[in-house]
Design a protein around this motif. Structure first.
Motif, PDB file in Angstrom:
ATOM      1  N   ALA A   1      44.077  18.772  28.672  1.00 55.39           N
ATOM      2  CA  ALA A   1      43.777  17.804  27.645  1.00 55.39           C
ATOM      3  C   ALA A   1      44.796  17.627  26.553  1.00 55.39           C
ATOM      4  O   ALA A   1      45.144  16.523  26.229  1.00 55.39           O
ATOM      5  N   PRO A   2      45.277  18.681  25.939  1.00 52.41           N
ATOM      6  CA  PRO A   2      46.052  18.466  24.743  1.00 52.41           C
ATOM      7  C   PRO A   2      47.306  17.631  24.895  1.00 52.41           C
ATOM      8  O   PRO A   2      47.955  17.414  23.942  1.00 52.41           O
ATOM      9  N   GLU A   3      47.592  17.118  26.080  1.00 53.57           N
ATOM     10  CA  GLU A   3      48.716  16.161  26.096  1.00 53.57           C
ATOM     11  C   GLU A   3      48.223  14.916  25.449  1.00 53.57           C
ATOM     12  O   GLU A   3      47.731  14.231  25.828  1.00 53.57           O
ATOM     13  N   PRO A   4      47.823  14.266  25.156  1.00 55.35           N
ATOM     14  CA  PRO A   4      48.068  13.838  23.900  1.00 55.35           C
ATOM     15  C   PRO A   4      47.294  14.761  23.052  1.00 55.35           C
ATOM     16  O   PRO A   4      46.533  15.296  23.139  1.00 55.35           O
TER      17      PRO A   4
ATOM     18  N   PRO B   1      49.281   8.590  22.880  1.00 59.82           N
ATOM     19  CA  PRO B   1      50.656   8.358  23.336  1.00 59.82           C
ATOM     20  C   PRO B   1      51.168   6.981  22.916  1.00 59.82           C
ATOM     21  O   PRO B   1      50.431   5.994  22.918  1.00 59.82           O
ATOM     22  N   ALA B   2      52.440   6.924  22.574  1.00 59.90           N
ATOM     23  CA  ALA B   2      53.030   5.660  22.132  1.00 59.90           C
ATOM     24  C   ALA B   2      52.900   4.585  23.194  1.00 59.90           C
ATOM     25  O   ALA B   2      52.775   3.399  22.884  1.00 59.90           O
ATOM     26  N   GLY B   3      52.895   4.978  24.471  1.00 61.54           N
ATOM     27  CA  GLY B   3      52.809   3.989  25.544  1.00 61.54           C
ATOM     28  C   GLY B   3      51.404   3.627  25.949  1.00 61.54           C
ATOM     29  O   GLY B   3      51.209   2.840  26.886  1.00 61.54           O
ATOM     30  N   SER B   4      50.402   4.177  25.266  1.00 59.88           N
ATOM     31  CA  SER B   4      49.021   3.871  25.637  1.00 59.88           C
ATOM     32  C   SER B   4      48.628   2.481  25.161  1.00 59.88           C
ATOM     33  O   SER B   4      48.842   2.128  23.999  1.00 59.88           O
ATOM     34  N   GLY B   5      48.026   1.699  26.052  1.00 58.93           N
ATOM     35  CA  GLY B   5      47.589   0.358  25.689  1.00 58.93           C
ATOM     36  C   GLY B   5      46.088   0.188  25.690  1.00 58.93           C
ATOM     37  O   GLY B   5      45.588  -0.906  25.404  1.00 58.93           O
ATOM     38  N   GLN B   6      45.338   1.251  26.026  1.00 58.55           N
ATOM     39  CA  GLN B   6      43.878   1.182  26.045  1.00 58.55           C
ATOM     40  C   GLN B   6      43.307   2.468  25.454  1.00 58.55           C
ATOM     41  O   GLN B   6      43.733   3.567  25.818  1.00 58.55           O
ATOM     42  N   VAL B   7      42.366   2.303  24.535  1.00 65.54           N
ATOM     43  CA  VAL B   7      41.685   3.444  23.927  1.00 65.54           C
ATOM     44  C   VAL B   7      40.180   3.243  24.040  1.00 65.54           C
ATOM     45  O   VAL B   7      39.651   2.193  23.657  1.00 65.54           O
TER      46      VAL B   7
ATOM     47  N   TYR C   1      39.191  -0.481  22.929  1.00 61.10           N
ATOM     48  CA  TYR C   1      40.244  -1.193  22.217  1.00 61.10           C
ATOM     49  C   TYR C   1      41.439  -1.386  23.160  1.00 61.10           C
ATOM     50  O   TYR C   1      41.739  -0.515  23.989  1.00 61.10           O
ATOM     51  N   THR C   2      42.134  -2.485  23.003  1.00 56.69           N
ATOM     52  CA  THR C   2      43.398  -2.695  23.694  1.00 56.69           C
ATOM     53  C   THR C   2      44.481  -2.950  22.654  1.00 56.69           C
ATOM     54  O   THR C   2      44.218  -3.532  21.601  1.00 56.69           O
TER      55      THR C   2
ATOM     56  N   PRO D   1      45.408   4.818  29.708  1.00 59.00           N
ATOM     57  CA  PRO D   1      44.203   4.871  28.869  1.00 59.00           C
ATOM     58  C   PRO D   1      43.874   6.279  28.404  1.00 59.00           C
ATOM     59  O   PRO D   1      44.096   7.262  29.131  1.00 59.00           O
ATOM     60  N   VAL D   2      43.334   6.366  27.197  1.00 63.07           N
ATOM     61  CA  VAL D   2      42.880   7.635  26.640  1.00 63.07           C
ATOM     62  C   VAL D   2      41.511   7.436  26.011  1.00 63.07           C
ATOM     63  O   VAL D   2      41.106   6.316  25.697  1.00 63.07           O
ATOM     64  N   VAL D   3      40.800   8.544  25.843  1.00 60.00           N
ATOM     65  CA  VAL D   3      39.568   8.538  25.071  1.00 60.00           C
ATOM     66  C   VAL D   3      39.820   9.312  23.784  1.00 60.00           C
ATOM     67  O   VAL D   3      40.456  10.367  23.799  1.00 60.00           O
ATOM     68  N   VAL D   4      39.375   8.753  22.670  1.00 60.56           N
ATOM     69  CA  VAL D   4      39.408   9.419  21.371  1.00 60.56           C
ATOM     70  C   VAL D   4      37.952   9.644  20.992  1.00 60.56           C
ATOM     71  O   VAL D   4      37.202   8.671  20.830  1.00 60.56           O
ATOM     72  N   MET D   5      37.521  10.884  20.837  1.00 59.54           N
ATOM     73  CA  MET D   5      36.089  11.147  20.731  1.00 59.54           C
ATOM     74  C   MET D   5      35.769  12.202  19.686  1.00 59.54           C
ATOM     75  O   MET D   5      36.537  13.139  19.473  1.00 59.54           O
ATOM     76  N   GLY D   6      34.631  12.007  19.028  1.00 58.33           N
ATOM     77  CA  GLY D   6      34.181  12.965  18.032  1.00 58.33           C
ATOM     78  C   GLY D   6      33.159  12.333  17.109  1.00 58.33           C
ATOM     79  O   GLY D   6      32.883  11.129  17.186  1.00 58.33           O
ATOM     80  N   ASP D   7      32.572  13.136  16.249  1.00 61.61           N
ATOM     81  CA  ASP D   7      31.694  12.568  15.232  1.00 61.61           C
ATOM     82  C   ASP D   7      32.547  11.854  14.198  1.00 61.61           C
ATOM     83  O   ASP D   7      33.733  12.162  14.018  1.00 61.61           O
TER      84      ASP D   7
END
Length: 248
Positions: free
Chosen positions: A38-41, A70-76, A94-95, A235-241
């Motif tokens: 996981a920790p890559e990003p 990541p700078a190259g990520s276009g989808q979150v 998000y895109t 794509p990445v997921v950003v998750m948390g409260d």
């Protein structure tokens, strides 16, 4: 269309050797009775509590986590938990648009039944806070038309001794790259950081309440994500409260 990875010989051998571990992996996601790579990003989105003051950043995400996208990520895929100890959340796709992000769609969702943690451990029934890549998908049902590598196999099915509302949890899943080997089927049981760090954290279909650490959504939401996420856009997921997302 998606690239179906259903090598029957490989899957058959895999099921024979790790059947017991597979049940543990499924339980980590949604069993009603229990509970990185996981920790890559490492109103949803418009409701109060989500900071949209920076037009160039993902709304509601603080600078620390933002730097891990990541700078190259276009989808979150952003998962906004209602509270640190709540199982209720909202998922927003998000895109990237220029230097900023465009909100595409949002859905109600559930996370770990005990909420969130920055130090996820096996069996704690909390979802891990962080930024994780999304590289692999699969499920009981046929590929709905995803560009992510997709493994269709009956071995994903939730055990029928689980309560009926949970039977279809894994009809569609997207692996969250937390303590797993990227580029493998979501139900690959290997956990590079050790079993104590937990694993088998997925986006999957919802049963109407909290999970054992995964994030769950409606079938319609899962189908939309599967058909929209593009591996070429990293794509990445950003998750948390919400509080942790802003403070990290």
């Amino acid at each position: 269309m998606g690239r179906v990875r259903s090598d029957s010989a490989r899957c058959a051998a895999w099921v024979v050797t790790v059947a017991g571990t597979l049940l543990a992996a499924l339980a980590a996601c949604g069993s009603p009775g229990r509970g990185a790579s996981a920790p890559e990003p490492d109103g949803r989105a418009a409701r109060s509590g989500i900071d949209a003051s920076d037009p160039h950043g993902v709304p509601g995400v603080g600078p620390g986590l933002r730097r891990r996208i990541p700078a190259g990520s276009g989808q979150v895929v952003a998962v906004y938990g209602e509270d640190r100890n709540s199982a209720d959340s909202t998922v927003v796709l998000y895109t990237r648009r220029g230097e900023g992000w465009r909100r595409v769609r949002d859905w109600p969702a559930h996370n770990g039944r005990k909420g969130w943690t920055a130090d996820h451990r096996s069996g704690d029934r909390r979802s891990p806070v962080g930024v994780y890549t999304l590289t692999d998908a699969g499920g009981v049902l046929d590929d709905p038309g995803t560009e992510l590598p997709y493994t269709q196999d009956r071995s994903f099915a939730a055990p029928r001794w689980w309560a009926r509302p949970y039977w279809h949890d894994f009809d569609y899943v997207i692996a969250i790259d937390y303590n797993r080997v990227r580029g493998t089927p979501p139900n690959d049981p290997r956990r590079p950081e050790g079993d104590g760090k937990g694993g088998s954290i997925w986006l999957h279909m919802d049963h109407g309440s909290g999970t054992s650490g995964c994030v769950s959504m409606s079938r319609q939401a899962m189908e939309f994500l599967l058909r929209t996420l593009d591996p070429d856009r990293r794509p990445v997921v950003v998750m948390g409260d919400r509080a942790d997302l802003l403070s990290r």
